[in-house]
Write an enzyme that holds these catalytic residues in place. Sequence first.
Site, mmCIF file in Angstrom:
data_model
loop_
_atom_site.group_PDB
_atom_site.id
_atom_site.type_symbol
_atom_site.label_atom_id
_atom_site.label_comp_id
_atom_site.label_asym_id
_atom_site.label_seq_id
_atom_site.Cartn_x
_atom_site.Cartn_y
_atom_site.Cartn_z
ATOM 1 N N TYR A 67 55.758 37.170 47.895
ATOM 2 C CA TYR A 67 56.003 36.035 48.772
ATOM 3 C C TYR A 67 57.222 36.220 49.664
ATOM 4 C CZ TYR A 67 52.562 32.859 46.740
ATOM 5 O OH TYR A 67 51.402 32.244 46.361
ATOM 6 N N LYS B 104 50.941 44.373 36.024
ATOM 7 C CA LYS B 104 49.924 45.379 36.346
ATOM 8 C C LYS B 104 50.624 46.733 36.260
ATOM 9 C CE LYS B 104 45.747 46.601 37.775
ATOM 10 N NZ LYS B 104 44.523 46.413 36.945
ATOM 11 N N ASP C 21 44.556 41.550 35.163
ATOM 12 C CA ASP C 21 43.089 41.400 35.232
ATOM 13 C C ASP C 21 42.534 40.987 33.868
ATOM 14 O OD1 ASP C 21 43.923 43.908 34.363
ATOM 15 O OD2 ASP C 21 42.248 44.997 35.254
ATOM 16 N N ASP D 58 50.726 32.528 40.858
ATOM 17 C CA ASP D 58 50.010 31.612 41.747
ATOM 18 C C ASP D 58 48.534 31.575 41.363
ATOM 19 O OD1 ASP D 58 49.544 29.956 44.028
ATOM 20 O OD2 ASP D 58 48.736 31.719 45.060
ATOM 21 N N ASP E 76 46.432 28.504 38.917
ATOM 22 C CA ASP E 76 45.231 27.782 39.368
ATOM 23 C C ASP E 76 44.098 27.970 38.371
ATOM 24 O OD1 ASP E 76 46.364 26.806 41.716
ATOM 25 O OD2 ASP E 76 44.572 27.271 42.903
#
Length: 352
Positions: A141, A186, A218, A242, A246
Site C-alpha cells: 500500500y 508467502k 494461499d 486486506d 474480507d
Amino acid sequence: MFKLTVLPGDGIGPEVTAEAVKVLQLVAARHDLEFYVEEALMGGCAIDDCGQPLPAQTLELCRQSDAVLLGAIGGPKWDTTDPDKPRPEQGLLGLRKGLELFANIRPVKVYDALIEASTLRAEVVRGIDLLVVRELTGGLYFGASAREGDRAFDTMDYQAFEVERLIKVAFEMALKRRGRVHSVDKANVLESSRLWRETVIKVSVDYADVELIHQLVDNTAMQLIRNPGQFDVIATNNMFGDILSDESSMLSGSLGMLASASLGAQGPGLYEPIHGSAPDIAGQNKANPIATVLSVAMMFQYSFDLPEPALTIERAVDKVLADGHRTADIMSDGMKEVGTIEMGELIRAALD
Ligand code: IPM
Ligand code: MG
C-alpha cells in the site's frame, strides 16, 4: 472529558455514525464519562467540499482527539482510474499513515442468532471467534509505485521494525484470548515474507505461552473456508490482511455486524465498521448500524481501557438480536425488520 472526532464520510456513513454516537453518549452518561464530539470531512464528501479527500484541518483535528470514529467512504461518484484525480480511499490511507495506525484489528464473531446468514454450513462456522491483525502502514500500500505509459508497478517493502511492532500486538492479543497466532506470509516466494518470518520468529522467543504457526497465505485462504475453527489470531501484512479480512468476515455472513480498530503506538485510535458506504441504500434508513455501534465498544476497550462500557454495548446488541430484531441485511424468516434509526433506538433501550 474525552475528545472524539467523527468522520461520517459518504453513503450510509452519516446514518450509521449518527446512531453509534447516540449510543456512545448514552453509555458514557451511564458510566459518568463525558465526550466532546466534533465532526469533520473525509472521503468523497471532502473532495466535493475542497477537492481533497483528507483536508489538513481534518487530520489536525483527528491528531488532537482521543479517538476517531469513521463511518464509510467512497462511491461511484468518485470512482476513477486517472492517477491525477483525487479518490476517497486516499483520505483513509492518509489518515492511517498520518496517525501512524500500524495495527488493524478486525474481530470476526459468528453470532448464533445469525448463523443461517453464513453461506457456510452452520457446523463449520458455529462459535467462530477470530481476530485478524493486519499491518496497516507499510507493504504494497505504501511502497514505491508508478505508472510509466503501458507499465505500472507497486512494491511490497517492509523493514524489520514494522513487522516487529505488528507481531507484538498480535502476540499480546493472543495472550488475552486462546493463545494461538497464525503468522501468514508467502515466504516460499517473496523476500519481504522471508524477512517477515525471520522477524516473527525472533519476537516469538519472548512469547513462549503463545502457540505460533507459520502459514502460507494461499493455504490460509483455503483453511479459512475448510476449517475456520483452527484460528484464534491471524497476523499478516497489509495486502494479505486486506484480502483475508474480507474473506474472514464472510464466515459470519453479516458484514453489517463487524467492527474494526486501527491502532498506533500512541495517539488516537481509529474505529470503523468494515463494511463500505453502500451508496445504493444511502439515505433510506436501511443500513445496519450495528458494526459502527460495536466499533464504539472497541473504542472503549482499546483507546480508553474501559471494558465495562464496551461490554454494556455488546450485551445490548446481543439482546436486540435475541429479541428477533433485524435490519434488512441480516433479515430472515420470522424476524422483525427494522430500519437504521429503529435499530439504534432498540440498542439504546437495551442498554439498561
Ligand atoms: C479496507 C478497505 C481499504 C483498504 C480501502 C477502502 C482503501 O478495503 O479497509 O479493508 O484496502 O485497506
Ligand atoms: Mg478491504
